[in-house]
Structures are given as C-alpha cells and as structure tokens.
Scaffold this motif. Structure first.
Motif, PDB file in Angstrom:
ATOM      1  N   ASN A  29      30.758  96.006  45.840  1.00 13.29           N
ATOM      2  CA  ASN A  29      32.147  95.645  46.121  1.00 13.29           C
ATOM      3  C   ASN A  29      32.858  95.330  44.821  1.00 13.29           C
ATOM      4  O   ASN A  29      32.291  94.638  43.960  1.00 13.29           O
ATOM      5  CB  ASN A  29      32.205  94.401  47.020  1.00 13.29           C
ATOM      6  N   HIS A  44      30.650  85.209  44.706  1.00  8.66           N
ATOM      7  CA  HIS A  44      29.333  84.591  44.907  1.00  8.66           C
ATOM      8  C   HIS A  44      28.274  85.477  44.264  1.00  8.66           C
ATOM      9  O   HIS A  44      28.571  86.576  43.804  1.00  8.66           O
ATOM     10  CB  HIS A  44      29.051  84.332  46.390  1.00  8.66           C
ATOM     11  N   ASP A  73      25.504  92.690  45.499  1.00  6.98           N
ATOM     12  CA  ASP A  73      26.572  93.655  45.825  1.00  6.98           C
ATOM     13  C   ASP A  73      27.938  93.187  45.321  1.00  6.98           C
ATOM     14  O   ASP A  73      28.945  93.876  45.501  1.00  6.98           O
ATOM     15  CB  ASP A  73      26.604  93.965  47.332  1.00  6.98           C
ATOM     16  N   HIS A  74      27.982  92.023  44.673  1.00  4.23           N
ATOM     17  CA  HIS A  74      29.236  91.510  44.090  1.00  4.23           C
ATOM     18  C   HIS A  74      29.154  91.299  42.575  1.00  4.23           C
ATOM     19  O   HIS A  74      30.185  91.139  41.936  1.00  4.23           O
ATOM     20  CB  HIS A  74      29.635  90.197  44.782  1.00  4.23           C
ATOM     21  N   ASP A  77      32.309  88.467  53.352  1.00  6.34           N
ATOM     22  CA  ASP A  77      31.122  87.635  53.166  1.00  6.34           C
ATOM     23  C   ASP A  77      31.308  86.235  53.727  1.00  6.34           C
ATOM     24  O   ASP A  77      31.241  85.227  53.017  1.00  6.34           O
ATOM     25  CB  ASP A  77      30.715  87.591  51.676  1.00  6.34           C
ATOM     26  N   HIS A  97      27.723  87.616  58.073  1.00  5.98           N
ATOM     27  CA  HIS A  97      28.881  88.503  57.874  1.00  5.98           C
ATOM     28  C   HIS A  97      29.701  88.632  59.158  1.00  5.98           C
ATOM     29  O   HIS A  97      29.169  88.560  60.258  1.00  5.98           O
ATOM     30  CB  HIS A  97      28.389  89.885  57.449  1.00  5.98           C
ATOM     31  N   HIS A 132      33.805  95.886  53.420  1.00  2.00           N
ATOM     32  CA  HIS A 132      32.401  95.476  53.521  1.00  2.00           C
ATOM     33  C   HIS A 132      31.734  96.036  54.785  1.00  2.00           C
ATOM     34  O   HIS A 132      30.916  95.368  55.423  1.00  2.00           O
ATOM     35  CB  HIS A 132      32.284  93.950  53.470  1.00  2.00           C
TER      36      HIS A 132
HETATM   37 ZN   LIG Z   1      28.611  91.182  50.117  1.00  2.71          ZN
END
Ligand SMILES: [Zn+2]
Ligand SMILES: [Zn+2]
Length: 253
Positions: free
Chosen positions: A13, A56, A60-61, A139, A187, A212
C-alpha cells in the motif's frame, strides 16, 4: 488538493497526497524500485516528496519506506510504537508523532487517528488543506465511536474493503488467520465499510476509494456493489484501488 494510489491490497500500500506546494507519501509497502516506477507513471519525482507518513509497522505498509528515505533524503513520520517495532537506522531522519495531535507539513494539517488494529501503535490519517479534507482509513478491525467522530466531513475517503465475509469464510485461509482478519483488530469487510458510510453520510464525498482489497477474499465487483448504493449509485465518485496498478490522480476541489 489531489491524491493517487501506487497500489493497494494485502501485499503493498502507498498513497500520494498533493497540494500546490507539498506532496506527501503515506506508507510505502512496495520495494523502492517498484515504488519509484509506479511514481513515475504518476509523473511524480520522489526527490520532491516532503516526507513519508507511516500508519503502522506491517510489511505491506513499510517495505520500501526506509530505502526510499535513505535514497532521497526524506523525513519519516511515525508513532513511538511503530518506531519501537521497526527500529530504523539512526541515519534516517525520523519524527515521532503523537496520535490525536495535529501537526503541519507544508500546506497540510495532519491528524493521526488511533484505530483498532493488531499493530503496536497504529494510526490512520486525516489530511487537510484549508477547506478540503482527505481521510485515509484502512487496517482497522472495527469502526469505533472515535473513528466515526473523526472521519466526518471528508471530501474524499480511502476506505478499507478488505474482504467479503462469505469469501473469507469459504476461502483458503487457515481458521486462525480467518479469525484474525475478521476480528476486532483485523480488517474491515465490505459490509463494515458500507455501514460506516451509511453512518457518516456521503453527500460531501467527491471521491470514495475502496482500498486494501484482499486478492483471495474479495473481488473488485463485490466492493463496488457494496459501496455504490451509498453514493446513490453515482459510479463517477467511486474508485476501486487494486494491488497491481495505480489509481491515477484524483482531484478534490
Ligand atoms: Zn495493511
Ligand atoms: Zn496492518
């Protein structure tokens, strides 16, 4: 103001937010080379970024955050909890932020909002210029009264549509992971996103970006069908972000 997505999903992301004089990157879940390539398709030079905001510590971030910061000399903004989890190289300039306290970078006022998610100190961001407000909201496992209070009056919103509940239940994940994803620190589902929008109202929303999406437990069509009725079926305001490609610049005026 305008914004674009480098891509969104469980594998990466990253979001660009831009005004006349300032461009920010929120998260970078893509490796540096891939992130730079995707920025180029959006005519964005990473060297001109005013900073990187981290939501966070999940990979994936943050996959490309520190490599980008090092390569282009960018400041990274994150909570103490994220910093403790990530332990960045001291050579990288990190500014620690406090949830629920607004600060400014260039043209933007930024409010980090606390969300329920299974990370150490996760936040999502409200980013505002003068009269316009963009809400980023992915998230989170559930919609809290606090989130509802903060995300009113957005002109554009990135909303998590992680999974379709039925696809998740019948899908390939092991039971423990199914529980984690659908749990209160996991999620948002398509239905939870729709319920959130029902409560917030959508009259003011110029753009709604479903983001997402899980590639295993959701389909763009399902997210689209869940959200479209909340926009009085006005499809021109609705965008579905995907993992494999960018969402081109969207303007809020
Ligand atoms: Zn995520
Ligand atoms: Zn996460």
């Amino acid at each position: 103001m305008r914004f674009a997505s480098l891509g969104s999903g469980s594998r990466g992301n990253a979001t660009l937010v831009s005004s006349a004089g300032t461009t920010l990157l929120v998260d970078c879940g893509f490796g540096m080379r891939e992130a730079v390539k995707r920025m180029q398709t959006l005519h964005m030079d990473p060297a001109t970024l005013a900073g990187i905001l981290v939501t966070h510590e999940h990979i994936d971030h943050v996959r490309g955050v520190f490599a980008l910061a090092r390569r282009f000399g960018l400041t990274v903004y994150m909570t103490v909890g994220s910093w403790l989890s990530l332990k960045p190289d001291p050579a990288i300039e990190v500014v620690l932020i406090t949830p629920e306290e607004t600060w400014s970078i260039g043209d933007f006022d930024i409010m980090p909002v606390t969300v329920p998610h299974d990370a150490r100190e996760p936040v999502q961001y409200l980013i505002q210029t003068g009269v316009h407000r963009l809400g980023l909201l992915t998230d989170l496992g559930m919609v809290t009264p606090h989130v509802l209070k903060r995300y009113r009056q957005c002109d554009a919103l990135f909303i998590e549509c992680n999974h379709d509940q039925r696809m998740l239940a019948n899908g390939p994940y092991p039971p423990s992971l199914k529980r984690r994803v659908s749990g209160r620190l996991g999620h948002l589902s398509n239905r939870q996103a729709a319920e959130l929008l029902q409560t917030l109202g959508t009259d003011r929303l110029q753009r709604l970006v479903a983001s997402h999406l899980s590639e295993k437990n959701n389909l763009p069509e399902l997210a689209f069908d869940a959200l479209r009725p909340l926009l009085d079926n006005d499809e021109s305001r609705l965008v579905i972000a995907q993992q494999g490609r960018t969402v081109d610049w969207q303007s809020v005026s």
